[in-house]
Scaffold this motif. Sequence first.
Motif, PDB file in Angstrom:
ATOM      1  N   UNK A 102      22.104   5.570  -4.102  1.00 33.67           N
ATOM      2  CA  UNK A 102      22.604   6.705  -4.993  1.00 33.67           C
ATOM      3  C   UNK A 102      21.927   7.268  -6.540  1.00 33.67           C
ATOM      4  N   UNK A 103      20.716   6.687  -6.433  1.00 35.38           N
ATOM      5  CA  UNK A 103      19.973   6.897  -7.299  1.00 35.38           C
ATOM      6  C   UNK A 103      18.824   7.879  -7.074  1.00 35.38           C
ATOM      7  N   UNK A 104      18.278   8.573  -7.819  1.00 32.88           N
ATOM      8  CA  UNK A 104      16.759   9.174  -7.707  1.00 32.88           C
ATOM      9  C   UNK A 104      15.703   8.384  -8.071  1.00 32.88           C
ATOM     10  N   UNK A 105      15.037   7.966  -7.288  1.00 35.67           N
ATOM     11  CA  UNK A 105      13.786   7.027  -7.640  1.00 35.67           C
ATOM     12  C   UNK A 105      12.921   7.957  -8.280  1.00 35.67           C
ATOM     13  N   UNK A 106      12.179   7.315  -9.423  1.00 30.91           N
ATOM     14  CA  UNK A 106      11.171   7.923 -10.150  1.00 30.91           C
ATOM     15  C   UNK A 106      10.057   6.997 -10.275  1.00 30.91           C
ATOM     16  N   UNK A 107       8.682   7.425 -10.103  1.00 34.82           N
ATOM     17  CA  UNK A 107       7.702   6.754 -10.139  1.00 34.82           C
ATOM     18  C   UNK A 107       6.479   7.602 -10.584  1.00 34.82           C
ATOM     19  N   UNK A 108       5.185   6.830 -11.029  1.00 37.35           N
ATOM     20  CA  UNK A 108       4.103   7.803 -11.076  1.00 37.35           C
ATOM     21  C   UNK A 108       3.288   7.479 -10.003  1.00 37.35           C
ATOM     22  N   UNK A 109       2.931   8.686  -9.302  1.00 39.64           N
ATOM     23  CA  UNK A 109       2.136   8.836  -8.164  1.00 39.64           C
ATOM     24  C   UNK A 109       2.969   8.192  -6.952  1.00 39.64           C
ATOM     25  N   UNK A 110       4.271   8.754  -7.148  1.00 39.34           N
ATOM     26  CA  UNK A 110       5.365   8.452  -5.915  1.00 39.34           C
ATOM     27  C   UNK A 110       4.824   8.691  -4.571  1.00 39.34           C
ATOM     28  N   UNK A 147       8.255  12.465  -8.880  1.00 44.11           N
ATOM     29  CA  UNK A 147       7.030  11.961  -9.117  1.00 44.11           C
ATOM     30  C   UNK A 147       6.723  12.644 -10.543  1.00 44.11           C
ATOM     31  N   UNK A 148       6.051  11.521 -11.424  1.00 47.24           N
ATOM     32  CA  UNK A 148       5.663  11.937 -12.892  1.00 47.24           C
ATOM     33  C   UNK A 148       4.262  12.551 -13.072  1.00 47.24           C
ATOM     34  N   UNK A 149       3.565  12.234 -11.792  1.00 49.38           N
ATOM     35  CA  UNK A 149       2.141  12.696 -11.909  1.00 49.38           C
ATOM     36  C   UNK A 149       2.054  14.223 -12.142  1.00 49.38           C
ATOM     37  N   UNK A 150       1.277  14.727 -13.271  1.00 47.89           N
ATOM     38  CA  UNK A 150       1.186  16.162 -13.595  1.00 47.89           C
ATOM     39  C   UNK A 150      -0.237  16.345 -12.740  1.00 47.89           C
ATOM     40  N   UNK A 151      -0.346  17.627 -12.716  1.00 43.91           N
ATOM     41  CA  UNK A 151      -1.704  18.349 -12.426  1.00 43.91           C
ATOM     42  C   UNK A 151      -2.009  19.018 -13.508  1.00 43.91           C
ATOM     43  N   UNK A 152      -3.443  18.741 -13.968  1.00 46.34           N
ATOM     44  CA  UNK A 152      -4.252  17.834 -13.044  1.00 46.34           C
ATOM     45  C   UNK A 152      -3.934  16.402 -13.270  1.00 46.34           C
ATOM     46  N   UNK A 153      -4.438  15.546 -12.601  1.00 49.74           N
ATOM     47  CA  UNK A 153      -3.783  14.178 -12.538  1.00 49.74           C
ATOM     48  C   UNK A 153      -4.256  13.325 -13.648  1.00 49.74           C
ATOM     49  N   UNK A 154      -3.230  12.349 -14.115  1.00 48.83           N
ATOM     50  CA  UNK A 154      -3.562  11.607 -15.241  1.00 48.83           C
ATOM     51  C   UNK A 154      -3.001  10.398 -14.866  1.00 48.83           C
TER      52      UNK A 154
END
Length: 330
Positions: A102-110, A147-154
């Motif tokens: 029931x939750x939204x999964x949040x990860x860096x580079x999901x 996915x918390x990964x931005x563009x450009x990638x960090x």
Amino acid sequence: MPVSPIPIPPVPRPLPELLPPGASGFAVVDLETTGTGQLCRIVEIALLLLSPEGELQQEWTTLINPGVPIPNAAVHGIDDALASTAPAFSDVAPELAGLLDGRVVVAHNLDRGCLPGQIRGPILRHHFWAAGSYHPELVVDLGDGIDTMPAPFLSLGKLCAARGITLTGEDAHTALGDTRALAALLRHGLPHLHPSRAAARVAGSASAARPASLRPRPSGLPQPAPPSHDWLPTTVTIPSTGGTIAFLGEDAHGWDFKVQKALEHAISLGLTPVPLDPAALADLMAVSSVFIDRPLMRRLRNAGTSVVESKAFLEAQSGQVLPGQRWGER
């Protein structure tokens, strides 16, 4: 002369607007693993449950016994001895699934695939799939997640630094430290985040699962002793026309974009691509990364097979001697 309008920086969405209807909040996840690639094994997992407004509701973390040797303990501080008394992923899978439900999964580079060897979503999905052998009634759908990964990638560390959030050296490469930093980023507001359309859903007995015997990482964990074996420098020679070459990439099928480029270069050199078979090795072994951890790579390591990373191979010509690596005693 017309004046160009001043660009207005994007405004982060309020956290509740990132959730789909019916979602109960966020599940911020991070993993430490035995290496890279979608078939690597988890050695530590951490989960922070946040309310729709970003308030901390629960922290959950444990070491995981991967069931295979851990070749990269120097990266995250978890060695074979420490993991030996931890639960297997299948032991914690029902409890973990119940927390995600029931939750939204949040990860860096999901799931972005910008750092192929470290994509959290496929690794976690594969572990839940494998746990189905022990819990056939348990079916886990992680949803689309955020996915918390931005563009450009960090990297997470650089993204934290850009937002004024401290990720200390002690916290880096610990699953719990990374999830705390990621939760702080989420509360701070990230303009590039897209709303989720589907929260995680679980079918089966997750809600009735008994809590597993967790083994959190001990505080003040000393740096593990230097490994007895490691990747050692060696040399490899590019075969002449007609020679054979095999490849190993980071996705579940042993492929990725690095391998694709290496394959094109091999064909231009007149080399013959063949399947990777540790029992009948090709003239040259090219891998996306020596840190890939999957059954085939373990067999190459154990055999002391010399490999060349695809990035170095792309610059090579027939007959050229290149720096390679092989697994051996230090």
